[in-house]
Scaffold this active site. Structure first.
Site, PDB file in Angstrom:
ATOM      1  N   GLY A 141       0.819  -1.204   0.000  1.00 21.20           N
ATOM      2  CA  GLY A 141       0.000   0.000   0.000  1.00 21.20           C
ATOM      3  C   GLY A 141       0.852   1.253   0.000  1.00 21.20           C
ATOM      4  O   GLY A 141       2.039   1.225  -0.359  1.00 21.20           O
ATOM      5  N   TYR A 147     -14.189   1.923   9.255  1.00 19.00           N
ATOM      6  CA  TYR A 147     -12.733   2.064   9.401  1.00 19.00           C
ATOM      7  C   TYR A 147     -12.393   2.537  10.822  1.00 19.00           C
ATOM      8  O   TYR A 147     -11.566   1.937  11.522  1.00 19.00           O
ATOM      9  CB  TYR A 147     -12.234   3.066   8.359  1.00 19.00           C
ATOM     10  CG  TYR A 147     -10.753   3.380   8.400  1.00 19.00           C
ATOM     11  CD1 TYR A 147      -9.795   2.391   8.240  1.00 19.00           C
ATOM     12  CD2 TYR A 147     -10.312   4.704   8.553  1.00 19.00           C
ATOM     13  CE1 TYR A 147      -8.433   2.699   8.247  1.00 19.00           C
ATOM     14  CE2 TYR A 147      -8.965   5.016   8.549  1.00 19.00           C
ATOM     15  CZ  TYR A 147      -8.028   4.009   8.406  1.00 19.00           C
ATOM     16  OH  TYR A 147      -6.687   4.322   8.409  1.00 19.00           O
TER      17      TYR A 147
HETATM   18  N1  LIG Z   1      -2.074   6.291   4.503  1.00 18.69           N
HETATM   19  C1  LIG Z   1      -2.605   7.019   5.461  1.00 18.69           C
HETATM   20  O1  LIG Z   1      -2.875   8.225   5.299  1.00 18.69           O
HETATM   21  C2  LIG Z   1      -2.887   6.401   6.791  1.00 18.69           C
HETATM   22  C3  LIG Z   1      -3.283   7.207   7.854  1.00 18.69           C
HETATM   23  C4  LIG Z   1      -3.596   6.628   9.079  1.00 18.69           C
HETATM   24  C5  LIG Z   1      -3.434   5.255   9.251  1.00 18.69           C
HETATM   25  N2  LIG Z   1      -3.024   4.489   8.218  1.00 18.69           N
HETATM   26  C6  LIG Z   1      -2.912   3.066   8.432  1.00 18.69           C
HETATM   27  O2  LIG Z   1      -1.652   2.591   7.984  1.00 18.69           O
HETATM   28  C7  LIG Z   1      -1.795   1.294   7.413  1.00 18.69           C
HETATM   29  C8  LIG Z   1      -1.207   1.282   6.014  1.00 18.69           C
HETATM   30  O3  LIG Z   1      -1.890   2.265   5.269  1.00 18.69           O
HETATM   31  P1  LIG Z   1      -1.729   2.385   3.694  1.00 18.69           P
HETATM   32  O4  LIG Z   1      -2.057   3.792   3.376  1.00 18.69           O
HETATM   33  O5  LIG Z   1      -0.439   1.805   3.245  1.00 18.69           O
HETATM   34  O6  LIG Z   1      -2.958   1.479   3.216  1.00 18.69           O
HETATM   35  P2  LIG Z   1      -3.287   1.017   1.719  1.00 18.69           P
HETATM   36  O7  LIG Z   1      -4.763   0.967   1.582  1.00 18.69           O
HETATM   37  O8  LIG Z   1      -2.520   1.815   0.741  1.00 18.69           O
HETATM   38  O9  LIG Z   1      -2.712  -0.470   1.718  1.00 18.69           O
HETATM   39  C9  LIG Z   1      -3.323  -1.520   2.425  1.00 18.69           C
HETATM   40  C10 LIG Z   1      -2.816  -2.829   1.852  1.00 18.69           C
HETATM   41  O10 LIG Z   1      -3.518  -3.886   2.518  1.00 18.69           O
HETATM   42  C11 LIG Z   1      -3.655  -4.944   1.575  1.00 18.69           C
HETATM   43  N3  LIG Z   1      -4.703  -5.876   1.962  1.00 18.69           N
HETATM   44  C12 LIG Z   1      -6.047  -5.771   1.800  1.00 18.69           C
HETATM   45  N4  LIG Z   1      -6.653  -6.899   2.200  1.00 18.69           N
HETATM   46  C13 LIG Z   1      -5.680  -7.744   2.636  1.00 18.69           C
HETATM   47  C14 LIG Z   1      -5.676  -9.055   3.162  1.00 18.69           C
HETATM   48  N5  LIG Z   1      -6.795  -9.769   3.310  1.00 18.69           N
HETATM   49  N6  LIG Z   1      -4.485  -9.610   3.504  1.00 18.69           N
HETATM   50  C15 LIG Z   1      -3.335  -8.922   3.352  1.00 18.69           C
HETATM   51  N7  LIG Z   1      -3.272  -7.672   2.849  1.00 18.69           N
HETATM   52  C16 LIG Z   1      -4.443  -7.093   2.491  1.00 18.69           C
HETATM   53  C17 LIG Z   1      -3.954  -4.230   0.256  1.00 18.69           C
HETATM   54  O11 LIG Z   1      -3.675  -5.068  -0.838  1.00 18.69           O
HETATM   55  C18 LIG Z   1      -3.078  -2.995   0.347  1.00 18.69           C
HETATM   56  O12 LIG Z   1      -1.865  -3.170  -0.342  1.00 18.69           O
HETATM   57  C19 LIG Z   1      -3.293   0.957   7.451  1.00 18.69           C
HETATM   58  O13 LIG Z   1      -3.555   0.147   8.545  1.00 18.69           O
HETATM   59  C20 LIG Z   1      -3.950   2.312   7.633  1.00 18.69           C
HETATM   60  O14 LIG Z   1      -5.152   2.210   8.338  1.00 18.69           O
HETATM   61  C21 LIG Z   1      -2.747   5.029   6.992  1.00 18.69           C
HETATM   62  C1  LIG Z   2      -6.444   9.289   7.712  1.00 22.90           C
HETATM   63  C2  LIG Z   2      -6.209   7.921   7.199  1.00 22.90           C
HETATM   64  O1  LIG Z   2      -6.578   6.956   8.107  1.00 22.90           O
HETATM   65  C3  LIG Z   2      -6.512   7.598   5.771  1.00 22.90           C
HETATM   66  N1  LIG Z   2      -5.641   8.354   4.931  1.00 22.90           N
HETATM   67  C4  LIG Z   2      -7.940   7.859   5.381  1.00 22.90           C
HETATM   68  O2  LIG Z   2      -8.204   8.958   4.953  1.00 22.90           O
HETATM   69  O3  LIG Z   2      -8.763   7.003   5.485  1.00 22.90           O
END
Ligand SMILES: NC(=O)c1ccc[n+]([C@@H]2O[C@H](COP(=O)([O-])OP(=O)(O)OC[C@H]3O[C@@H](n4cnc5c(N)ncnc54)[C@H](O)[C@@H]3O)[C@@H](O)[C@H]2O)c1
Ligand SMILES: C[C@@H](O)[C@H](N)C(=O)O
Length: 449
Positions: A141, A271
């Site tokens: 991701g 979420y």
């Molecule tokens: N990116 C942000 O802005 C942000 C902000 C707050 C928290 N987070 C948290 O950080 C973490 C990573 O975020 P991200 O932005 O890289 O998310 P993303 O959505 O870009 O990536 C999530 C990944 O999870 C994988 N996935 C989905 N179902 C799956 C399964 N059954 N088994 C294994 N993998 C699976 C997807 O293929 C994807 O590559 C998440 O838990 C998210 O909640 C992200």
């Molecule tokens: C904030 C964070 O968890 C994510 N980028 C969302 O907007 O869902």
């Protein structure tokens, strides 16, 4: 981005055969058996006569499902009583060395409910191995590849395994170990952890806020059932477990400006609900079973070389791409929507810092981290300092707008600063300069090739 483009992002994700399979085929894996930690404790009866006697407890198959704990407890009690009787004379006999029995018990499983409250599961820490052996779930991701790069620099390429259910691009596949792992497949996860002697588990798999609302059953399966698998495996194998949470773990009744670590959390998205659940379950496993659970609540993360996965804060990444490609950006949030944001480099550094922090510094297990806070209008103005010709129009997506209106505007991260010295480096001007430099350099390289 328009409401239409929201739908197309969503249909990409929900349309994946693998994902649909997950929802339809979800059969909760057996909550794991848990070992008694890595240090053998002096034996007390009851003990086991032989491993074969109880092998079904560890090898319980999927048919146990949700009822596994109840079933295993019911099954174990008569076995325990019988074995107590059998083991007593053996324990008292000088012919049978205690060591042999100690070795056997380390393979015996307990469900979390069967572990005494003072049981201690310590992580395989730095001092016990040269480096941690790290597994990152959901690693393809927005955040996983960057984190793997950082950790590989620190601990060696082969000590950090990326995993996901998607096919990795060549650049990722050839840059270090990659493995297929579906977090809903409990046995496969356990096999990966055991075969690769994993000591740190970084759990990134999730469905983010906007895609989660478009497919609640899948979000519930991945974000909640998946988390249960991860928790049980981490507890069973004494892993250090990092699970990110989010500004989305707060809701309209939380104080929004600023939002402290401890306050009302009543999110209105699947979420957010799943992330509050993760925070509480992780902390519960920590206090109840000694799991080394660590959690940071990330703001919206902004990155140049990885795409966001369907969240509410995605606009703050897309604006840079569109500014460079077309000079025009359609924003799906209102111009005055204020949200906490962070540049990816700060986010990944915070993650490594909290993972490495000595446990005694952590007065809590879930921390807010913060960097900056801005509205689409303020971001536009900052980008226009570099690209005055940028045109931004507002076409609000009602789902994302409602989510954003319920989230924090500013995040209070004073506990993270106080406890383990957290300090961000990027504010809005540095963020904008860095993003534009990065994407311009990329555009030049593409043109040249
Ligand atoms: N990116 C942000 O802005 C942000 C902000 C707050 C928290 N987070 C948290 O950080 C973490 C990573 O975020 P991200 O932005 O890289 O998310 P993303 O959505 O870009 O990536 C999530 C990944 O999870 C994988 N996935 C989905 N179902 C799956 C399964 N059954 N088994 C294994 N993998 C699976 C997807 O293929 C994807 O590559 C998440 O838990 C998210 O909640 C992200
Ligand atoms: C904030 C964070 O968890 C994510 N980028 C969302 O907007 O869902």
């Amino acid at each position: 981005m328009t409401a239409g483009s929201t739908v197309s992002v969503v249909s990409n994700i929900s349309g994946s055969a693998a994902c649909r399979g997950n929802v339809l085929c979800v059969r909760p894996s057996p909550p794991s058996s848990m070992t008694c930690g890595t240090t053998p404790t002096p034996l007390k009866a009851p003990d086991w006569q032989s491993l074969e006697d109880v092998s079904y407890i560890n090898h319980a198959d999927a048919s146990f499902g949700q009822d596994y704990m109840r079933t295993s407890e019911a099954l174990m009690m008569p076995v325990l009583r019988t074995l107590t009787r059998t083991a007593k004379p053996i324990l008292q006999s000088s012919v049978c060395g205690c060591q042999a029995l100690v070795t056997q018990t380390r393979f015996i499983g307990f469900s979390p409910r069967q572990v005494p409250s003072d049981a201690s599961f310590h992580s395989v820490s730095f001092s016990e191995t040269d480096h941690p052996r790290v597994l990152i779930t959901g690693g393809l991701g927005q955040l996983g590849v960057g984190l793997a790069k950082l950790l590989r620099k620190q601990y060696g390429k082969n000590n950090v395994i990326l995993s996901d259910i998607r096919k990795p691009p060549d650049t990722v596949f050839y840059s270090g170990p990659f493995i297929y792992s579906d977090i809903l497949d409990y046995k496969n996860l356990r096999e990966i952890v055991v075969n690769n002697r994993i000591s740190w588990l970084i759990h990134y798999s999730a469905l983010l806020s906007a895609v989660g609302e478009a497919n609640v059953p899948l979000a519930r399966a991945v974000n909640i059932t998946g988390l249960h698998n991860i928790l049980d495996i981490a507890a069973e194998h004494g892993l250090r477990l990092f699970v990110p949470s989010t500004i989305g773990a707060f809701g309209p009744s939380s104080p929004r400006n600023p939002t402290p670590d401890l306050c009302i959390q009543r999110p209105r998205t699947i979420y957010g609900v799943s992330k509050v659940h993760a925070e509480l379950m992780g902390e519960y496993y920590h206090y109840r079973y000694g799991l080394d659970f660590r959690c940071l609540r990330y703001p919206g993360i902004i990155s140049a070389d990885s795409q966001p996965g369907g969240g509410t804060t995605d606009y703050a990444v897309q604006i840079f791409h569109d500014a460079i490609k077309t000079g025009r950006f359609e924003c799906n949030l209102k111009p005055d929507t204020r949200l906490p944001m962070m540049y990816i480099e700060d986010c990944l550094r915070a993650t490594v810092e909290v993972l490495e922090a000595p446990a005694e510094l952590l007065s809590m297990r879930t921390y807010n981290i913060n960097a900056m806070s801005f509205t689409p209008e303020e971001l536009t103005q900052e980008v226009q300092k570099h690209m005055p010709e940028l045109e931004v129009v507002y076409k609000t997506d009602p789902v994302r707008q409602a989510i954003a209106d319920s989230w924090p505007m500013n995040f209070d991260d004073s506990n993270a600063s106080k406890d383990w010295g957290w300090k961000h480096e990027y504010d809005l001007p540095e963020l904008v300069t860095t993003m534009l430099n990065h994407l311009n350099a990329e555009a030049v390289a593409v043109q040249a090739s």
